[in-house]
Design a protein around this motif. Structure first.
Motif, PDB file in Angstrom:
ATOM      1  N   GLU A  89       0.202   3.103  -3.575  1.00  0.00           N
ATOM      2  CA  GLU A  89      -0.612   3.959  -3.342  1.00  0.00           C
ATOM      3  C   GLU A  89      -0.079   5.161  -2.620  1.00  0.00           C
ATOM      4  O   GLU A  89      -0.574   6.393  -2.247  1.00  0.00           O
ATOM      5  CB  GLU A  89      -1.950   3.589  -2.410  1.00  0.00           C
ATOM      6  N   TYR A  96      -2.145   5.785   7.053  1.00  0.00           N
ATOM      7  CA  TYR A  96      -3.093   5.592   6.101  1.00  0.00           C
ATOM      8  C   TYR A  96      -2.775   4.132   5.539  1.00  0.00           C
ATOM      9  O   TYR A  96      -3.887   3.413   5.413  1.00  0.00           O
ATOM     10  CB  TYR A  96      -2.634   6.449   4.819  1.00  0.00           C
ATOM     11  N   SER A  97      -1.643   3.489   5.422  1.00  0.00           N
ATOM     12  CA  SER A  97      -1.402   2.089   5.087  1.00  0.00           C
ATOM     13  C   SER A  97      -1.869   1.242   6.186  1.00  0.00           C
ATOM     14  O   SER A  97      -2.581   0.152   5.708  1.00  0.00           O
ATOM     15  CB  SER A  97      -0.127   1.942   4.777  1.00  0.00           C
ATOM     16  N   LYS A 104      -8.975  -2.150   5.848  1.00  0.00           N
ATOM     17  CA  LYS A 104     -10.234  -1.929   5.000  1.00  0.00           C
ATOM     18  C   LYS A 104     -10.099  -3.161   3.920  1.00  0.00           C
ATOM     19  O   LYS A 104     -11.391  -3.635   3.463  1.00  0.00           O
ATOM     20  CB  LYS A 104     -10.273  -0.690   4.321  1.00  0.00           C
ATOM     21  N   ARG A 149      -5.792   1.420   5.550  1.00  0.00           N
ATOM     22  CA  ARG A 149      -6.093   0.940   4.344  1.00  0.00           C
ATOM     23  C   ARG A 149      -5.874  -0.587   4.605  1.00  0.00           C
ATOM     24  O   ARG A 149      -6.904  -1.389   3.862  1.00  0.00           O
ATOM     25  CB  ARG A 149      -5.222   1.445   3.171  1.00  0.00           C
ATOM     26  N   ILE A 182       0.902  -1.207  -0.170  1.00  0.00           N
ATOM     27  CA  ILE A 182       0.025  -0.056  -0.143  1.00  0.00           C
ATOM     28  C   ILE A 182       0.819   1.144   0.156  1.00  0.00           C
ATOM     29  O   ILE A 182       0.559   2.096  -0.624  1.00  0.00           O
ATOM     30  CB  ILE A 182      -0.824   0.005   1.206  1.00  0.00           C
ATOM     31  N   GLY A 240       1.039   5.512   0.209  1.00  0.00           N
ATOM     32  CA  GLY A 240       0.578   5.921   1.614  1.00  0.00           C
ATOM     33  C   GLY A 240       1.526   6.221   2.658  1.00  0.00           C
ATOM     34  O   GLY A 240       2.632   5.472   2.773  1.00  0.00           O
TER      35      GLY A 240
END
Length: 293
Positions: free
Chosen positions: A170, A176-177, A183, A180, A166, A172
């Protein structure tokens, strides 16, 4: 046929495509590994050799003189080399993760074309310290989780593994990672955990197969001497082989990458939407690599 990353896969397809991709890209992957990870692996191997040599001298001295292990012996064992070994081990894994993930990122962006070292270098310089710093914090978190009946360690294992793809795919941050990963793995925990678990068993089996002969030779030396004695030469050879076997870590990195794309595709259909957008475009992707003569 080249492996397409942006598609939904089941357990067996992830495992099969892992080895298919590695087989199709074996030489460039090994070249990437040597160029971007070789220095860290070599440094880790040298510090580990020094650490093992000091440890063996302490242990053999204790057994020869029939002394008990004391705090003074522990100071010799857990010296500066011990912490350098840990540091370079983390740097080796971080560099390997960033190098292979950068390779795959560019491979996907270029339409399944092999990226150049210059392109990989740009990604590597951008993401290495982010992944390296994050790996230190994540390792500390996993160590703490071990003290809670080990269960949290196995629970967090797939989420932590998913964070590095991630970060690179992304761009990230650590926070955030982390969010994520929860998720995209949600509702797919067991298949992700099982896939990674099987792959790590395969990796450790390969490593054990290579290291086993020198380990057996060392154990024979322990039981054939009048006093317990660990062979320094056999142990150092084992240490070198263990360092060289780090190349097998490429396998689970590719596996978690395929799992990432599969889960993202399952939840967001990014690859499907991309194919729909390019529907009817029969032009082949332009190869931007410099010509070789």
């Amino acid at each position: 046929m080249k492996v397409e990353f942006k598609k939904v896969r089941d357990f067996g397809q992830v495992i099969n495509d892992t080895f298919t991709f590695i087989r199709q890209n074996l030489k460039p992957l090994l070249k990437t590994y040597l160029i971007f990870c070789g220095l860290f692996v070599l440094a880790g191997m040298l510090t580990m050799l020094l650490q093992q040599y000091k440890t063996l001298n302490v242990v053999n001295d204790i057994t020869r003189n029939h002394r008990n292990f004391s705090i003074f012996g522990s100071e010799k064992v857990f010296g500066f080399e011990y912490f350098l070994t840990i540091l370079f081990s983390l740097a080796s894994y971080a560099s390997m993760s960033v190098a292979i993930l950068s390779y795959i990122t560019l491979y996907v962006q270029k339409g399944n074309q092999i990226p150049t070292n210059e392109e990989i270098l740009g990604y590597f310089k951008y993401y290495f310290f982010r992944v390296f710093g994050s790996s230190i914090l994540l390792i500390l978190m996993l160590i703490v989780s071990v003290f809670f009946c080990v269960v949290p360690f196995f629970y967090l294992f797939p989420f932590v593994a998913m964070m590095f793809p991630i970060m690179v795919f992304e761009n990230g941050s650590l926070g955030y990672s982390f969010g994520r990963s929860f998720k995209i793995i949600k509702d797919n925990f067991w298949i992700t955990f099982g896939t990674l678990f099987i792959m790590w068993i395969i990796v450790y089996a390969c490593m054990t197969f290579i290291v086993l002969p020198s380990t057996i030779f060392s154990m024979i030396g322990v039981f054939t001497h009048n006093t317990p004695h660990i062979s320094v030469a056999a142990t150092l050879i084992t240490t070198v082989l263990q360092s060289l076997c780090q190349v097998f870590t490429i396998i689970p990195i590719v596996t978690i990458t395929l799992s990432y794309f599969s889960l993202v595709e399952q939840k967001e259909s990014a690859g499907l939407m991309e194919r729909i957008a390019h529907f009817g475009n029969t032009e082949k992707p332009i190869d931007t690599r410099p010509e070789e003569y």
